[in-house]
Design an enzyme around this catalytic site. Structure first.
Site, PDB file in Angstrom:
ATOM      1  N   ARG A  64      -4.895   2.043  -5.817  1.00 46.24           N
ATOM      2  CA  ARG A  64      -3.937   2.622  -4.853  1.00 46.24           C
ATOM      3  C   ARG A  64      -4.594   3.819  -4.153  1.00 46.24           C
ATOM      4  O   ARG A  64      -4.722   4.900  -4.723  1.00 46.24           O
ATOM      5  CB  ARG A  64      -2.667   3.052  -5.576  1.00 46.24           C
ATOM      6  N   ARG A  87      -9.571  -7.532  -2.572  1.00 47.04           N
ATOM      7  CA  ARG A  87      -9.404  -6.198  -3.152  1.00 47.04           C
ATOM      8  C   ARG A  87      -9.417  -6.198  -4.674  1.00 47.04           C
ATOM      9  O   ARG A  87      -9.464  -5.137  -5.293  1.00 47.04           O
ATOM     10  CB  ARG A  87      -8.131  -5.526  -2.625  1.00 47.04           C
ATOM     11  N   HIS A 161      -7.225  -1.299   4.846  1.00 42.27           N
ATOM     12  CA  HIS A 161      -5.911  -0.683   4.582  1.00 42.27           C
ATOM     13  C   HIS A 161      -6.101   0.803   4.242  1.00 42.27           C
ATOM     14  O   HIS A 161      -5.860   1.236   3.108  1.00 42.27           O
ATOM     15  CB  HIS A 161      -5.286  -1.447   3.415  1.00 42.27           C
ATOM     16  N   ASP A 206       6.682   1.317   8.333  1.00 44.68           N
ATOM     17  CA  ASP A 206       5.855   0.132   8.068  1.00 44.68           C
ATOM     18  C   ASP A 206       5.842  -0.692   9.351  1.00 44.68           C
ATOM     19  O   ASP A 206       6.719  -1.528   9.572  1.00 44.68           O
ATOM     20  CB  ASP A 206       6.456  -0.660   6.883  1.00 44.68           C
ATOM     21  N   GLU A 265      -4.276   1.395   9.417  1.00 45.74           N
ATOM     22  CA  GLU A 265      -5.057   0.228   9.023  1.00 45.74           C
ATOM     23  C   GLU A 265      -5.538  -0.527  10.258  1.00 45.74           C
ATOM     24  O   GLU A 265      -4.725  -0.926  11.091  1.00 45.74           O
ATOM     25  CB  GLU A 265      -4.188  -0.706   8.172  1.00 45.74           C
TER      26      GLU A 265
HETATM   27  O1  TA6 Z   1       0.091  -2.662   5.167  1.00 45.89           O
HETATM   28  C1  TA6 Z   1       1.384  -2.283   4.879  1.00 45.89           C
HETATM   29  C2  TA6 Z   1       1.865  -3.029   3.669  1.00 45.89           C
HETATM   30  O2  TA6 Z   1       1.802  -4.418   3.889  1.00 45.89           O
HETATM   31  C3  TA6 Z   1       3.281  -2.535   3.341  1.00 45.89           C
HETATM   32  O3  TA6 Z   1       4.286  -3.454   3.643  1.00 45.89           O
HETATM   33  C4  TA6 Z   1       3.193  -2.054   1.913  1.00 45.89           C
HETATM   34  O4  TA6 Z   1       3.864  -2.771   1.002  1.00 45.89           O
HETATM   35  C5  TA6 Z   1       1.705  -1.863   1.701  1.00 45.89           C
HETATM   36  O5  TA6 Z   1       1.041  -2.750   2.540  1.00 45.89           O
HETATM   37  C6  TA6 Z   1       1.136  -1.845   0.302  1.00 45.89           C
HETATM   38  O6  TA6 Z   1       1.021  -3.099  -0.283  1.00 45.89           O
HETATM   39  P1  TA6 Z   1       0.538  -3.238  -1.773  1.00 45.89           P
HETATM   40  O7  TA6 Z   1       0.442  -4.713  -2.057  1.00 45.89           O
HETATM   41  O8  TA6 Z   1      -0.812  -2.575  -1.874  1.00 45.89           O
HETATM   42  O9  TA6 Z   1       1.555  -2.529  -2.637  1.00 45.89           O
END
Ligand code: TA6
Length: 289
Positions: A64, A87, A161, A206, A265
């Protein structure tokens, strides 16, 4: 890879320490996910990237923070694993003899992920992906290259991301999006046009902005800095902050940390990348302070 050293990181996982000797800039990336977790643009400088103190460094888990590599599927937009398997896959560092050439005055490292029985079980296509991280004074470039090694066409979506550190997300603003069309499931918006010269974050955000000319600017990045984000061959930009409620639901993000991060992103989402057999694509994102 003269400026790159593989060492043991958090959770016993291997990471590459990349150094730019002239400026003292450093970056760190884990072989797990080819995941960049740190970028300090000069010796002793604060990190530009956000990394959660609750991040998990475990097999099968995405870290994260930093720059998760999203491939071959963005989010849940398709039948495959959410945000793809890149990832959570193990990438190999390339020795300098076979890595892409590094320009004078820059330091770089390239990691590679080839298809394997594990990836084929999740996405039945032969491919080769390479992530190249390049350091130059005040600049971090991350390039994702994908080659279609199948007999037929290959289609995928992808993103870098990027979690940027901010002092207080309610004070941060992103410029360069005015006029771009966006969609936002979180806001129940299928199609809207951004009117704000400076987009601000008040709670959950988002949004997927389509066909955005860059650079964008993040004002209010950690340490009062401004970060410029330039994308090449990533048509779209995603802005994401979970806000307080979603943050509480994320086990690998501490409850207060949503205030300290903003994801900008560089993404190829609206129009998937389509590659003929043998063809390659490279998407690049450059951060500058
Ligand atoms: O890129 C934005 C997103 O798709 C959000 O909707 C949010 O949930 C985020 O990515 C994080 O996703 P993750 O799977 O890493 O918890």
């Amino acid at each position: 890879m003269a400026d790159a050293v593989v060492t043991t990181g958090t959770g016993g996982m291997e990471k590459v320490l990349l150094t730019h000797p002239d400026s003292g800039a450093t970056s760190e990336l884990y072989l797990h996910g080819a995941h960049v977790t740190s970028w300090r643009p000069a010796a002793g400088a604060e990190d530009v990237l956000f990394l959660s103190r609750a991040a998990r460094f475990e097999p099968g888990q995405a870290i994260r923070g930093g720059i998760p590599v999203i491939f071959p599927q963005f989010a849940g937009r398709g039948p495959f694993v959410r945000h793809g398997f890149a990832r959570t896959s193990f990438w190999h560092p390339l020795p300098p003899e076979i890595a892409p050439p590094v320009a004078d005055g820059e330091s770089a490292v390239t990691l590679r992920l080839d298809d394997s029985p594990e990836t084929q079980a999740l996405w039945p296509h032969p491919f080769r992906a390479e992530l190249t991280v390049t350091l130059a004074p005040g600049r971090l470039a991350v390039a994702l290259a994908v080659e279609n090694r199948a007999r037929g066409a290959l289609e995928f979506t992808a993103a870098l991301h990027t979690y940027l550190r901010v002092d207080d997300v309610s004070e941060a603003e992103v410029t360069g999006l005015a006029g771009a069309g966006y969609e936002s499931g979180a806001e129940g918006v299928e199609r809207a046009v951004e009117r704000a010269e400076a987009v601000r974050v008040a709670g959950e955000l988002d949004r997927i902005y389509h066909d955005v000319p860059t650079p964008l600017e993040l004002r209010g990045a950690a340490g009062g800095r401004t970060v410029t984000v330039t994308a090449d061959d990533f048509a779209d930009v995603v802005l994401w902050n979970p806000g307080p409620e979603k943050a509480r639901a994320l086990p690998d993000l501490a409850d207060d940390e949503w205030r300290r991060m903003l994801c900008i992103e560089s993404a190829a989402v609206g129009r998937p990348v389509r590659l003929a057999p043998g063809a390659s694509w490279t998407g690049r994102q450059t951060l500058a302070v």
